[in-house]
Write an enzyme that holds these catalytic residues in place. Structure first.
Site, mmCIF file in Angstrom:
data_model
loop_
_atom_site.group_PDB
_atom_site.id
_atom_site.type_symbol
_atom_site.label_atom_id
_atom_site.label_comp_id
_atom_site.label_asym_id
_atom_site.label_seq_id
_atom_site.Cartn_x
_atom_site.Cartn_y
_atom_site.Cartn_z
ATOM 1 N N TYR A 116 15.074 -15.618 -9.639
ATOM 2 C CA TYR A 116 14.974 -14.295 -10.291
ATOM 3 C C TYR A 116 13.872 -14.329 -11.339
ATOM 4 C CZ TYR A 116 18.036 -10.553 -8.929
ATOM 5 O OH TYR A 116 18.559 -9.471 -8.275
ATOM 6 N N GLU A 153 12.829 -11.109 -13.354
ATOM 7 C CA GLU A 153 12.629 -9.744 -13.876
ATOM 8 C C GLU A 153 11.615 -9.752 -15.007
ATOM 9 O OE1 GLU A 153 16.246 -7.862 -15.025
ATOM 10 O OE2 GLU A 153 16.833 -7.468 -12.964
ATOM 11 N N ASP A 170 -4.210 6.002 -0.807
ATOM 12 C CA ASP A 170 -3.231 5.122 -0.168
ATOM 13 C C ASP A 170 -3.949 4.470 1.013
ATOM 14 O OD1 ASP A 170 -1.292 3.948 1.363
ATOM 15 O OD2 ASP A 170 0.094 5.638 1.308
ATOM 16 N N THR A 209 -0.058 -1.197 1.355
ATOM 17 C CA THR A 209 0.914 -2.174 1.833
ATOM 18 C C THR A 209 0.122 -3.457 2.055
ATOM 19 O OG1 THR A 209 0.520 -1.416 4.094
ATOM 20 C CG2 THR A 209 2.472 -0.550 2.986
ATOM 21 N N LYS A 251 -0.206 -4.620 6.847
ATOM 22 C CA LYS A 251 -0.880 -4.000 8.002
ATOM 23 C C LYS A 251 -2.191 -4.758 8.251
ATOM 24 C CE LYS A 251 1.478 0.398 7.670
ATOM 25 N NZ LYS A 251 2.093 0.661 6.361
ATOM 26 N N ARG A 254 5.405 -8.253 4.409
ATOM 27 C CA ARG A 254 5.819 -6.873 4.156
ATOM 28 C C ARG A 254 5.977 -6.672 2.655
ATOM 29 N NH1 ARG A 254 6.970 -3.574 8.161
ATOM 30 N NH2 ARG A 254 6.479 -4.718 10.054
HETATM 31 N N1 PLP Z 1 1.495 4.594 3.172
HETATM 32 C C1 PLP Z 1 0.997 4.667 4.416
HETATM 33 C C2 PLP Z 1 -0.331 5.312 4.633
HETATM 34 C C3 PLP Z 1 1.717 4.139 5.496
HETATM 35 O O1 PLP Z 1 1.230 4.233 6.732
HETATM 36 C C4 PLP Z 1 2.968 3.532 5.226
HETATM 37 C C5 PLP Z 1 3.771 2.957 6.319
HETATM 38 O O2 PLP Z 1 3.569 3.132 7.458
HETATM 39 C C6 PLP Z 1 3.441 3.502 3.922
HETATM 40 C C7 PLP Z 1 2.686 4.044 2.921
HETATM 41 C C8 PLP Z 1 4.813 2.980 3.588
HETATM 42 O O3 PLP Z 1 4.935 1.645 3.691
HETATM 43 P P1 PLP Z 1 6.393 0.972 3.863
HETATM 44 O O4 PLP Z 1 6.782 1.222 5.291
HETATM 45 O O5 PLP Z 1 6.096 -0.452 3.556
HETATM 46 O O6 PLP Z 1 7.322 1.602 2.887
#
Ligand code: PLP
Length: 376
Positions: free
Chosen positions: A17, A19, A163, A189, A192, A198
């Site tokens: 842990y 935090e 994003d 993320t 990918k 993950r």
């Molecule tokens: N943002 C985008 C553009 C995504 O394609 C995804 C997932 O496919 C996410 C955020 C969310 O990621 P997670 O599935 O890890 O919550």
């Protein structure tokens, strides 16, 4: 992910842990955990050119929500891309927390070109005066003009957020425009095209650092998953190697080859092709729905996902399209000629949808191809 990333993910850091943040933990015994988390942060800063990095988000969705919680009051206006036209649930869909807690206004793509229309997005932003404008997508086969998004945000007094979950690896490889250094906040993320565990990261200008860190912990999360953060540190080191750039370039070349192969087999592709790692095929001229195609491709040993196409008249559980991507097969070592072959196998399987014997034959061919390109 590589075996090294897997090894870090399955390491004893799972047991601890931690935090808080490095140097400011609510638990003792974190000397090495701090080193690991700092390493991940420093590597991300260097790789992307980010001022501040938080590597604790459990995944992409909580990362996006944390940014909203940090930068907006409930009820403030958020502009993002609609799920039906390529955006993510967390970009303001009504069933998602984002769509419930904020006043979300969505942009989509042009009906004719199926491309983002920056004049329309600007008009929308001028009218709605959002606090945050989100760029980035889940199902858009072309490049995002992050500079233009930031310019629009600046002109309307909004915070720009990109994003880059799907394309982070392509950004590092120099095959997609980078949102750095101008975008205010960037989320990604790590699982990918970055080829990590993950999880997710938030990268931002120093001005937003404190609010974002507080939104993650103690705002939304408890103990960080330090084993996953260790795996992120490993993946970021791998992503800084020259081979990773070559990988990213090959992803795009492979996607173009797969797109060309599908076009040769009479498929209609959203926007007519791809500039990135993914392809959206519109199956309406093939006499098959997205769900049917997903099912028969599964039977043939090919994994894709059913997906809405822009202005789809069908429903998300049985839409008109499928979404395909090349990052995984590129990791396995496939090149353009192999992707042409994959395109042919997809066409064969869809054509054989009601013929179990023919589907079995395609499955055998898929098996042989996979054996030639083992995962490890
Ligand atoms: N943002 C985008 C553009 C995504 O394609 C995804 C997932 O496919 C996410 C955020 C969310 O990621 P997670 O599935 O890890 O919550």
């Amino acid at each position: 992910m590589s075996k090294s990333v897997l090894e870090a993910l399955g390491s004893i850091f799972t047991n601890k842990y931690a935090e808080g943040y490095p140097g400011k933990r609510y638990y003792g015994g974190n000397k090495y955990t701090d080193q690991v988390e700092n390493l991940a942060i420093e590597r991300a800063k260097q790789l992307f050119g980010a001022e501040h990095v938080n590597v604790q988000p459990y995944s992409g969705s909580p990362a996006n929500i944390a940014v909203y919680v940090a930068l907006m009051k409930f009820g403030d206006t958020l502009v993002g891309m609609s799920l039906a036209q390529g955006g993510h649930l967390t970009h303001g869909h009504p069933v998602n927390f984002s769509g419930k807690a904020y006043r979300c206004v969505q942009y989509g793509v042009d009906k004719e070109t199926q491309l983002l229309d920056y004049d329309e997005i600007r008009k929308l932003a001028e009218k709605e005066k959002p606090k945050v404008i989100v760029s980035g997508a889940t199902a858009y086969p072309r490049e995002f003009d992050f500079k233009e998004f930031h310019a629009i945000a600046q002109d309307v007094g909004a915070i720009s957020m990109a994003d880059i979950a799907h394309i982070a690896g392509l950004v590092i490889g120099g095959v997609h425009q980078s949102p750095f250094p101008f975008t205010d906040v960037v989320t990604t993320t790590t699982h990918k095209t970055l080829r990590g565990p993950r999880g997710a990261m938030i990268m931002c200008k120093q001005a937003y650092a404190e609010a974002i860190d507080k939104a993650i912990f103690p705002g939304l999360q408890g103990g960080p998953h330090e084993n996953r953060i260790a795996a992120t540190a490993v993946c970021l080191k791998e992503a800084a190697q020259p081979e990773f750039k070559a990988y990213a370039k090959q992803i795009v070349k492979n996607a173009k080859a797969l797109a060309d192969s599908l076009l040769d087999h009479g498929f209609t592709l959203v926007t007519g092709g791809t500039d990135n790692h993914l392809i959206l095929a519109d199956l309406r001229n093939k006499g098959v729905t997205g769900k049917e195609a997903e099912t028969c491709l599964d039977q043939a040993g090919i994994t894709v996902n059913k997906n809405m196409i822009p202005y789809d008249s069908r429903k998300p559980f049985d839409p008109s399209g499928i979404r395909l991507g090349t990052p995984a097969i590129t990791t396995r070592g496939m090149k353009e000629s192999d992707c042409k072959h994959v395109g042919q196998l997809i066409a064969d399987a869809i054509e054989a949808k009601n013929n179990a014997a023919r589907l079995r034959k395609v499955r055998q061919e898929v098996k042989e191809l996979c054996k030639a390109f083992p995962v490890y």
